[in-house]
Write a protein that holds these residues in place. Structure first.
Motif, PDB file in Angstrom:
ATOM      1  N   ALA A  27       0.832  -1.204   0.000  1.00  0.00           N
ATOM      2  CA  ALA A  27       0.000   0.000   0.000  1.00  0.00           C
ATOM      3  C   ALA A  27       0.869   1.258   0.000  1.00  0.00           C
ATOM      4  CB  ALA A  27      -0.920  -0.008   1.214  1.00  0.00           C
ATOM      5  N   SER A  28       1.981   1.236   0.735  1.00  0.00           N
ATOM      6  CA  SER A  28       2.891   2.388   0.768  1.00  0.00           C
ATOM      7  C   SER A  28       3.528   2.626  -0.600  1.00  0.00           C
ATOM      8  CB  SER A  28       3.979   2.168   1.820  1.00  0.00           C
ATOM      9  OG  SER A  28       3.424   2.070   3.110  1.00  0.00           O
ATOM     10  N   ILE A  29       3.940   1.544  -1.245  1.00  0.00           N
ATOM     11  CA  ILE A  29       4.560   1.665  -2.567  1.00  0.00           C
ATOM     12  C   ILE A  29       3.550   2.171  -3.589  1.00  0.00           C
ATOM     13  CG2 ILE A  29       5.505   0.326  -4.492  1.00  0.00           C
ATOM     14  CD1 ILE A  29       6.997  -1.343  -2.432  1.00  0.00           C
ATOM     15  N   GLN A  30       2.359   1.620  -3.583  1.00  0.00           N
ATOM     16  CA  GLN A  30       1.353   2.029  -4.563  1.00  0.00           C
ATOM     17  C   GLN A  30       0.971   3.492  -4.406  1.00  0.00           C
ATOM     18  OE1 GLN A  30      -1.642  -0.987  -3.780  1.00  0.00           O
ATOM     19  NE2 GLN A  30      -1.031  -2.152  -5.595  1.00  0.00           N
ATOM     20  N   LYS A  31       0.992   3.995  -3.178  1.00  0.00           N
ATOM     21  CA  LYS A  31       0.597   5.381  -2.946  1.00  0.00           C
ATOM     22  C   LYS A  31       1.727   6.375  -3.184  1.00  0.00           C
ATOM     23  CE  LYS A  31      -2.007   8.298   0.223  1.00  0.00           C
ATOM     24  NZ  LYS A  31      -2.850   8.312   1.452  1.00  0.00           N
ATOM     25  N   TYR A  32       2.954   6.013  -2.796  1.00  0.00           N
ATOM     26  CA  TYR A  32       4.038   6.995  -2.830  1.00  0.00           C
ATOM     27  C   TYR A  32       5.220   6.619  -3.725  1.00  0.00           C
ATOM     28  CZ  TYR A  32       1.664   9.109   1.157  1.00  0.00           C
ATOM     29  OH  TYR A  32       0.734   9.712   1.981  1.00  0.00           O
ATOM     30  N   TYR A  33       5.402   5.337  -4.009  1.00  0.00           N
ATOM     31  CA  TYR A  33       6.564   4.912  -4.797  1.00  0.00           C
ATOM     32  C   TYR A  33       6.160   3.900  -5.882  1.00  0.00           C
ATOM     33  CZ  TYR A  33       8.665   6.607  -0.431  1.00  0.00           C
ATOM     34  OH  TYR A  33       9.005   7.357   0.668  1.00  0.00           O
ATOM     35  N   PRO A  34       5.169   4.222  -6.707  1.00  0.00           N
ATOM     36  CA  PRO A  34       4.652   3.220  -7.658  1.00  0.00           C
ATOM     37  C   PRO A  34       5.670   2.732  -8.687  1.00  0.00           C
ATOM     38  CG  PRO A  34       3.796   5.409  -8.156  1.00  0.00           C
ATOM     39  CD  PRO A  34       4.472   5.512  -6.829  1.00  0.00           C
ATOM     40  N   LYS A  35       6.664   3.552  -8.989  1.00  0.00           N
ATOM     41  CA  LYS A  35       7.676   3.165  -9.971  1.00  0.00           C
ATOM     42  C   LYS A  35       9.067   3.002  -9.375  1.00  0.00           C
ATOM     43  CE  LYS A  35       5.287   5.345 -13.870  1.00  0.00           C
ATOM     44  NZ  LYS A  35       5.412   6.319 -14.989  1.00  0.00           N
ATOM     45  N   THR A  36       9.209   3.325  -8.097  1.00  0.00           N
ATOM     46  CA  THR A  36      10.550   3.322  -7.496  1.00  0.00           C
ATOM     47  C   THR A  36      10.598   2.576  -6.162  1.00  0.00           C
ATOM     48  OG1 THR A  36      10.123   5.457  -6.421  1.00  0.00           O
ATOM     49  CG2 THR A  36      11.172   5.500  -8.596  1.00  0.00           C
ATOM     50  N   GLY A  37       9.624   1.713  -5.920  1.00  0.00           N
ATOM     51  CA  GLY A  37       9.597   0.962  -4.659  1.00  0.00           C
ATOM     52  C   GLY A  37       9.522  -0.533  -4.886  1.00  0.00           C
ATOM     53  N   THR A  38      10.061  -1.279  -3.953  1.00  0.00           N
ATOM     54  CA  THR A  38      10.084  -2.740  -4.038  1.00  0.00           C
ATOM     55  C   THR A  38       9.830  -3.342  -2.660  1.00  0.00           C
ATOM     56  OG1 THR A  38      11.712  -2.651  -5.836  1.00  0.00           O
ATOM     57  CG2 THR A  38      11.462  -4.755  -4.708  1.00  0.00           C
ATOM     58  N   VAL A  39       9.168  -4.487  -2.649  1.00  0.00           N
ATOM     59  CA  VAL A  39       9.025  -5.285  -1.432  1.00  0.00           C
ATOM     60  C   VAL A  39       9.814  -6.572  -1.624  1.00  0.00           C
ATOM     61  CG1 VAL A  39       7.452  -6.498   0.124  1.00  0.00           C
ATOM     62  CG2 VAL A  39       6.705  -4.377  -1.002  1.00  0.00           C
ATOM     63  N   VAL A  40      10.676  -6.882  -0.659  1.00  0.00           N
ATOM     64  CA  VAL A  40      11.418  -8.139  -0.675  1.00  0.00           C
ATOM     65  C   VAL A  40      11.060  -8.915   0.580  1.00  0.00           C
ATOM     66  CG1 VAL A  40      13.670  -9.251  -0.695  1.00  0.00           C
ATOM     67  CG2 VAL A  40      13.334  -7.113  -1.960  1.00  0.00           C
ATOM     68  N   VAL A  41      10.562 -10.127   0.397  1.00  0.00           N
ATOM     69  CA  VAL A  41      10.289 -11.012   1.533  1.00  0.00           C
ATOM     70  C   VAL A  41      11.232 -12.197   1.438  1.00  0.00           C
ATOM     71  CG1 VAL A  41       8.613 -12.447   2.735  1.00  0.00           C
ATOM     72  CG2 VAL A  41       7.881 -10.308   1.662  1.00  0.00           C
ATOM     73  N   TYR A  42      12.036 -12.372   2.469  1.00  0.00           N
ATOM     74  CA  TYR A  42      12.983 -13.485   2.535  1.00  0.00           C
ATOM     75  C   TYR A  42      12.464 -14.462   3.577  1.00  0.00           C
ATOM     76  CZ  TYR A  42      17.516 -15.853   2.285  1.00  0.00           C
ATOM     77  OH  TYR A  42      18.510 -16.779   2.076  1.00  0.00           O
ATOM     78  N   ASP A  43      12.105 -15.656   3.139  1.00  0.00           N
ATOM     79  CA  ASP A  43      11.571 -16.649   4.065  1.00  0.00           C
ATOM     80  C   ASP A  43      12.656 -17.635   4.478  1.00  0.00           C
ATOM     81  OD1 ASP A  43       9.143 -17.894   5.374  1.00  0.00           O
ATOM     82  OD2 ASP A  43       9.984 -19.594   4.272  1.00  0.00           O
ATOM     83  N   ASN A  44      12.777 -17.804   5.790  1.00  0.00           N
ATOM     84  CA  ASN A  44      13.821 -18.665   6.365  1.00  0.00           C
ATOM     85  C   ASN A  44      13.340 -20.103   6.545  1.00  0.00           C
ATOM     86  OD1 ASN A  44      16.363 -17.478   6.672  1.00  0.00           O
ATOM     87  ND2 ASN A  44      15.704 -16.258   8.425  1.00  0.00           N
ATOM     88  N   ALA A  45      12.951 -20.747   5.434  1.00  0.00           N
ATOM     89  CA  ALA A  45      12.572 -22.162   5.447  1.00  0.00           C
ATOM     90  C   ALA A  45      11.405 -22.440   6.388  1.00  0.00           C
ATOM     91  CB  ALA A  45      13.777 -23.034   5.812  1.00  0.00           C
ATOM     92  N   SER A  46      10.350 -21.647   6.259  1.00  0.00           N
ATOM     93  CA  SER A  46       9.156 -21.854   7.085  1.00  0.00           C
ATOM     94  C   SER A  46       8.498 -23.189   6.757  1.00  0.00           C
ATOM     95  CB  SER A  46       8.150 -20.722   6.854  1.00  0.00           C
ATOM     96  OG  SER A  46       8.650 -19.488   7.315  1.00  0.00           O
ATOM     97  N   SER A  47       7.881 -23.769   7.772  1.00  0.00           N
ATOM     98  CA  SER A  47       7.140 -25.018   7.578  1.00  0.00           C
ATOM     99  C   SER A  47       5.635 -24.783   7.523  1.00  0.00           C
ATOM    100  CB  SER A  47       7.471 -26.003   8.702  1.00  0.00           C
ATOM    101  OG  SER A  47       7.146 -25.446   9.973  1.00  0.00           O
TER     102      SER A  47
END
Length: 299
Positions: free
Chosen positions: A29-49
């Protein structure tokens, strides 16, 4: 991504299915409102079960332009996972968000503005509220070894009698402007690329716990400041696992990290390193399977 973003929101997940979707949605929501072309979300998952890998796949398919999901086949630790996520998406500003934190888009603008208000600011943290809207004591003073030892052996009340030490700042609920603090918990941190490029992010010797304290100590020692911005807040769906009982696995893990912290910054390093290794051995013997799952790449 080859080009540098303005902002990257980073979440490290580990069996966080109950809250992960809401946290990712806050970032998007933050990216879409303020950084639509210059924002990224990175989710790093540590081998969740649990369902975390499926949640990541879902967001990757729905938001391919702004979302990067990384599914590790082993738990490499909180700090190391954040470090890898930073390398995946170079940015001017990094938002490090716990998978149990939610927030409104406007917080991104306010915190970035504070971060950019001076060249010597490395880290900015917002006020954190519990779901009942009470203030979490998230800003703290650097602990001494005496405080840590007495509190864990004797409990807080007796520790305060023998060794009075105010670990928590009691000013958070009343502040209305940004202030310097020793350190703030790593549930929500905004960090400048300028600092990361010069000095790096987390010390990977900390698998879990005390990596945020160490980061803030390093920032101050490197001539940068840590700022608490109480004018904006995030909601922290927080569970205090490491201190929920007098003796448990996570409390031992917390103690190992604490001793590594004191070994890093105190002159009597060898003594604390030995204690840390003994506690780590104790973890391995008492909880062999769990220890191997969580800390296969501790060192």
């Amino acid at each position: 991504m080859s080009s540098k973003c303005d902002v990257t929101f980073i979440i490290v997940s580990y069996n966080s299915e109950k809250t992960l979707e809401a946290s990712i949605n806050s970032c998007i929501a933050s990216i879409q409102k303020y950084y639509p072309k210059t924002g990224t979300v990175v989710v790093y998952d540590n081998a969740s079960s649990d369902r975390c890998p499926q949640i990541i796949d879902d967001f990757a398919s729905r938001y391919p332009a702004i979302f990067i999901g990384i599914k590790s086949d082993e738990n490499i630790g909180f700090g190391r996972a954040n470090n890898r996520a930073v390398r995946v998406s170079p940015s001017k500003v990094y938002f490090l968000i716990n998978p149990d934190v939610i927030f409104e888009p406007e917080i991104a603008i306010a915190l970035t503005s504070t971060l950019n208000s001076a060249n010597d600011i490395a880290i900015v943290c917002p006020k954190l509220l519990y779901l009942d809207r009470s203030v979490q004591p998230s800003i703290r003073k650097f602990p001494s070894f005496t405080y840590f030892l007495l509190r864990n052996l004797l409990g807080e009340k007796l520790q305060q009698r023998l060794y009075p030490f105010k670990y928590y700042y009691d000013i958070a609920p009343t502040l209305d402007s940004a202030v310097e603090v020793n350190w703030a918990i790593g549930a929500f941190m905004v960090i400048s690329q300028d600092y990361v490029a010069r000095h790096g992010l987390f010390d990977e010797r900390f698998f879990l716990y005390f990596e945020d304290v160490s980061l803030c100590v390093d920032a101050w020692q490197n001539g940068f400041r840590v700022i608490f911005q109480p004018q904006v807040y995030a909601l922290h769906m927080y569970q205090r696992v490491s201190t929920s009982s007098k003796f448990n696995y996570m409390k031992l893990l917390h103690a190992v990290s604490a001793l590594r912290f004191f070994a890093k910054y105190r002159p009597y390093k060898k003594r604390w390193q030995l204690l840390a290794h003994l506690l780590q051995l104790n973890l391995t013997l008492k909880f062999p399977l769990r220890f191997l799952m969580l800390t296969r790449r501790w060192n």
